[in-house]
Design a protein around this motif. Structure first.
Motif, PDB file in Angstrom:
ATOM      1  N   VAL A  25      46.374  -6.215   0.743  1.00 36.30           N
ATOM      2  CA  VAL A  25      45.360  -5.194   0.953  1.00 36.30           C
ATOM      3  C   VAL A  25      45.568  -4.554   2.327  1.00 36.30           C
ATOM      4  O   VAL A  25      45.997  -5.209   3.271  1.00 36.30           O
ATOM      5  N   GLU A  26      45.304  -3.263   2.398  1.00 40.65           N
ATOM      6  CA  GLU A  26      45.338  -2.560   3.678  1.00 40.65           C
ATOM      7  C   GLU A  26      44.212  -3.114   4.563  1.00 40.65           C
ATOM      8  O   GLU A  26      43.169  -3.538   4.059  1.00 40.65           O
ATOM      9  N   LEU A  27      44.411  -3.089   5.872  1.00 40.27           N
ATOM     10  CA  LEU A  27      43.454  -3.688   6.792  1.00 40.27           C
ATOM     11  C   LEU A  27      42.040  -3.117   6.625  1.00 40.27           C
ATOM     12  O   LEU A  27      41.087  -3.876   6.421  1.00 40.27           O
ATOM     13  N   LEU A  28      41.893  -1.812   6.694  1.00 37.64           N
ATOM     14  CA  LEU A  28      40.556  -1.224   6.587  1.00 37.64           C
ATOM     15  C   LEU A  28      39.941  -1.486   5.222  1.00 37.64           C
ATOM     16  O   LEU A  28      38.746  -1.779   5.113  1.00 37.64           O
ATOM     17  N   SER A  33      36.088  -3.912   1.649  1.00 42.04           N
ATOM     18  CA  SER A  33      35.830  -4.520   0.340  1.00 42.04           C
ATOM     19  C   SER A  33      35.388  -5.975   0.466  1.00 42.04           C
ATOM     20  O   SER A  33      34.574  -6.454  -0.324  1.00 42.04           O
ATOM     21  N   ASN A  34      35.903  -6.672   1.457  1.00 38.81           N
ATOM     22  CA  ASN A  34      35.495  -8.064   1.629  1.00 38.81           C
ATOM     23  C   ASN A  34      34.013  -8.176   1.969  1.00 38.81           C
ATOM     24  O   ASN A  34      33.379  -9.166   1.620  1.00 38.81           O
ATOM     25  N   ILE A 154      43.040 -11.609  10.584  1.00 41.38           N
ATOM     26  CA  ILE A 154      42.488 -12.956  10.753  1.00 41.38           C
ATOM     27  C   ILE A 154      41.012 -12.958  10.365  1.00 41.38           C
ATOM     28  O   ILE A 154      40.544 -13.907   9.714  1.00 41.38           O
ATOM     29  N   ILE A 155      40.274 -11.929  10.721  1.00 43.61           N
ATOM     30  CA  ILE A 155      38.864 -11.835  10.346  1.00 43.61           C
ATOM     31  C   ILE A 155      38.714 -11.923   8.834  1.00 43.61           C
ATOM     32  O   ILE A 155      37.911 -12.700   8.311  1.00 43.61           O
ATOM     33  N   VAL A 156      39.490 -11.141   8.115  1.00 43.88           N
ATOM     34  CA  VAL A 156      39.412 -11.112   6.646  1.00 43.88           C
ATOM     35  C   VAL A 156      39.847 -12.456   6.054  1.00 43.88           C
ATOM     36  O   VAL A 156      39.156 -13.031   5.202  1.00 43.88           O
ATOM     37  N   GLY A 157      40.972 -12.960   6.497  1.00 43.02           N
ATOM     38  CA  GLY A 157      41.482 -14.212   5.946  1.00 43.02           C
ATOM     39  C   GLY A 157      40.616 -15.406   6.286  1.00 43.02           C
ATOM     40  O   GLY A 157      40.477 -16.336   5.478  1.00 43.02           O
TER      41      GLY A 157
END
Length: 171
Positions: A25-28, A33-34, A154-157
């Motif tokens: 997924v793209e960063l933004l 979406s997360n 890292i925030i998303v993961g």
């Protein structure tokens, strides 16, 4: 740009656990979406599980959500400092020292969800403001190299990691 575009020198190998949970997924897009995915997941948890500890000394679900919020704030701050070319090395933080003072267990779950949403909105707007040069900037955090864009992934993961833990050990 996806997490696969990151170079090994952009983050400490410790964070590979989180980065590997981002996907293609793209960063933004991932940050945006997360947010809804995470909110829907936490809203699906029965109230009686919110303060459940699967083992002594382990955090409950409200504390995990507060930890996700706190960690996002810290990594967004790191991203800001690095993107603005601040050469000052940024200190680490001991996540366990944040839990009790947060008093997450005594907070309303609705309030925690609202805080998560507000923090994510701020993080998303921050990352939208970064151009390619800012996203590629590398600074020092916790005695390791960290790029702005790696901080975002890292925030998303990190939150994806905790969702997996909750599914495996709490529900």
């Amino acid at each position: 740009m996806t997490a696969n575009d990151l170079q090994p020198n952009e983050y400490n190998v410790y964070y590979q656990t989180y980065i590997s949970k981002v996907g293609e997924v793209e960063l933004l897009e991932g940050l945006e979406s997360n947010c809804e995915t995470i909110l829907a997941f936490f809203r699906s948890i029965p109230d009686y599980k919110l303060e459940y500890h699967y083992a002594e000394g382990k955090w409950n679900i409200k504390e995990i959500l507060q930890h996700i919020i706190d960690t996002e704030r810290i990594f967004a701050y790191r991203a800001l400092r690095i993107a603005r070319m601040d050469p000052t090395p940024l200190p680490g933080f001991d996540q366990d020292n944040y839990v009790l003072p947060s008093k997450a267990s005594s907070r309303s779950f609705k309030g925690l969800l609202a805080e998560y949403k507000a923090v994510r909105k701020a993080t998303l707007e921050l990352f939208k403001s970064f151009d390619d040069e800012m996203l590629s900037a590398i600074g020092t955090a916790s005695n390791s190299r960290l790029s702005t864009r790696a901080a975002g992934f890292i925030i998303v993961g990190h939150e994806n990691h905790h969702v997996e833990v909750i599914k495996e050990r709490y529900l």
